[in-house]
Scaffold this active site. Structure first.
Site, PDB file in Angstrom:
ATOM      1  N   ASP A 107       0.614  -1.316   0.017  1.00 17.74           N
ATOM      2  CA  ASP A 107      -0.100  -0.100   0.073  1.00 17.74           C
ATOM      3  C   ASP A 107       0.824   0.993   0.001  1.00 17.74           C
ATOM      4  O   ASP A 107       1.770   1.527   0.904  1.00 17.74           O
ATOM      5  CB  ASP A 107      -1.095  -0.160   1.126  1.00 17.74           C
ATOM      6  CG  ASP A 107      -1.955   1.274   1.346  1.00 17.74           C
ATOM      7  OD1 ASP A 107      -1.979   1.775   0.391  1.00 17.74           O
ATOM      8  OD2 ASP A 107      -2.484   1.357   2.402  1.00 17.74           O
ATOM      9  N   ASP A 309      -2.622   6.321  -5.653  1.00 19.52           N
ATOM     10  CA  ASP A 309      -2.770   5.293  -4.476  1.00 19.52           C
ATOM     11  C   ASP A 309      -3.018   3.933  -5.257  1.00 19.52           C
ATOM     12  O   ASP A 309      -3.783   3.668  -5.844  1.00 19.52           O
ATOM     13  CB  ASP A 309      -3.844   5.927  -3.693  1.00 19.52           C
ATOM     14  CG  ASP A 309      -4.147   4.997  -2.504  1.00 19.52           C
ATOM     15  OD1 ASP A 309      -3.103   4.647  -1.852  1.00 19.52           O
ATOM     16  OD2 ASP A 309      -5.329   4.874  -2.091  1.00 19.52           O
TER      17      ASP A 309
END
Length: 431
Positions: A107, A309
């Site tokens: 992430d 992201d």
């Protein structure tokens, strides 16, 4: 399983490359052992919305008024049905001596790396790898709660660390009520047989809740000094790259260091997102549909800025920009019948009667005039042949930060040169 191209085999063969699969795809061990818990499309979109709201909330808070800072790391609230977000991609790394393989979500919007640890003194959700046992590793040790290393957790997690006896206790909460609490520790991390890092700082979770769906934890690839890229910067110089596969049944890669990025990589300058160092800021300047540059004023994109992201599924745009994109896309797709909206996706089509379709190319433009064409796989979110939706959504208002999500990143090689302050894109990254 897919047939690998020669280029991908070469990439995966490099010492610092890890194999990337979609968490819910057939190439994932999590999928094969936990088919009953694969989320529906509606759940994926609902969880994605929760993640986006969490990001917006973090960025909206001022440094001095963050409620998260006031949360006691030993007493984070739990909530049934909590999620960290879906549509995530996973890699397998080794931890401890002897090493134990763990499947972790990676992430770019998080800093700290953590995994569930025995004895799960509080609570552990169900994971498919054996839960890591610190007592069985000869290289594990806790961080002292009085150390500067312990104090550095605040910038990485937004939560002040606590003490348990003399051990440092971390807490990380994802805004949607998912959380991990445990001992902040150091351990040997093995990425590949030749890439082994001693004294890697990570969270050894003793109380973990949320729908992580079988993954053992999370790898933080953000910009804080506790993230994996920062901790391995001596070797990799703050450079990593990935390619997210075109489908759940395909394979991509996550690489660290300068692995010989394609000459076709186009770089843009990373921008700084205020209040939250974890995120990688980008400057979107325009969008085109079918070669037609949309008439969107520059201030629409600059008002709130944007980030890239890996954990957000659907790209979020300012309402003004999304309206222009949707309108032009509908115009160029007018020969196909529309379908009902799917949650936040309101530009949907019914392709039941068609054996093939012509889809206009969508490109994003970034600072410096860099154009990044979106792969065909990154244009639609497909629920069924009768409900195929444009995979973009509007933010609530033009002051909410934009997010370049992972659907639109599919098949792109995305290169993060953190030390150099730049981000690169190249098409055909996985093939």
């Amino acid at each position: 399983m897919p047939i690998y191209s020669k280029e991908l085999m070469n990439q995966l063969g490099k010492d610092s490359s890890l194999r990337v699969v979609h968490k819910h795809g057939p190439c994932s061990q999590l999928h094969r052992q936990d088919k009953a818990n694969i989320p529906t499309d509606a759940e994926i979109l609902r969880q994605d919305e929760a993640r986006v709201k969490s990001i917006h909330l973090k960025l909206a808070r001022s440094s001095g008024s963050s409620n998260v800072d006031q949360i006691d790391a030993t007493n984070l609230p739990a909530k049934d049905g909590s999620v960290v977000g879906s549509g995530n991609y996973v890699v397998t790394v080794g931890l401890g001596t002897p090493k134990k393989d763990l499947t972790l979500i990676f992430d770019t919007g998080s800093d700290i790396t953590w995994t569930q640890c025995q004895p799960c003194a509080g609570s552990c959700y169900q994971q498919l790898d054996p839960v890591f046992a610190p007592s069985q590793s000869s290289t594990y040790s806790n961080i002292s709660c009085n150390s500067t290393t312990c104090n550095s957790l605040t910038s990485a997690t937004g939560i002040k660390p606590r003490c348990s006896s003399s051990a440092c206790v971390y807490g990380i909460q994802y805004g949607d009520m998912s959380f991990s609490i445990g001992f902040f520790a150091k351990e040997t991390l093995t990425l590949t047989s030749s890439d082994v890092f001693k004294d890697f700082l990570f969270g050894c979770g003793q109380n973990n809740q949320g729908l992580f769906r079988g993954a053992a934890g999370l790898i933080g690839l953000g910009r804080d000094k506790l993230s994996l890229p920062s901790q391995t910067a001596l070797k990799y110089k703050g450079v990593f790259s990935y390619c997210l596969p075109s489908s759940a049944s395909s394979t991509g890669f996550l690489s660290f260091g300068d692995t010989g990025a394609s000459k076709s990589v186009k770089f843009i300058t990373l921008s700084t997102v205020s209040q939250r160092s974890a995120f990688y800021g980008i400057d979107i300047t325009g969008i085109s549909v079918g070669g037609q540059k949309l008439s969107i004023a520059a201030y629409v994109f600059t008002a709130a800025g944007a980030i890239i992201d890996s954990g957000t599924v659907i790209t979020r745009l300012p309402p003004t920009a999304y309206a222009a994109l949707s309108s032009e896309f509908k115009k160029q797709m007018s020969q196909y019948p529309m379908a009902p909206a799917l949650k936040l996706l309101d530009t949907c089509y019914n392709f039941t009667k068609y054996s093939s379709i012509n889809v206009p190319k969508i490109s994003f433009f970034f600072s410096g005039g860099v154009e990044v064409p979106i792969a065909a796989e990154g244009i639609f979110f497909v629920r069924s042949i009768s409900q195929v939706c444009l995979a973009f959504a509007r933010n609530n208002n033009d002051t909410d930060i934009g997010i370049f999500g992972n659907t639109q990143q599919k098949t792109l090689q995305v290169v993060y040169d953190v030390a150099g302050g730049r981000l690169g894109f190249a098409t055909g990254g996985c093939t």
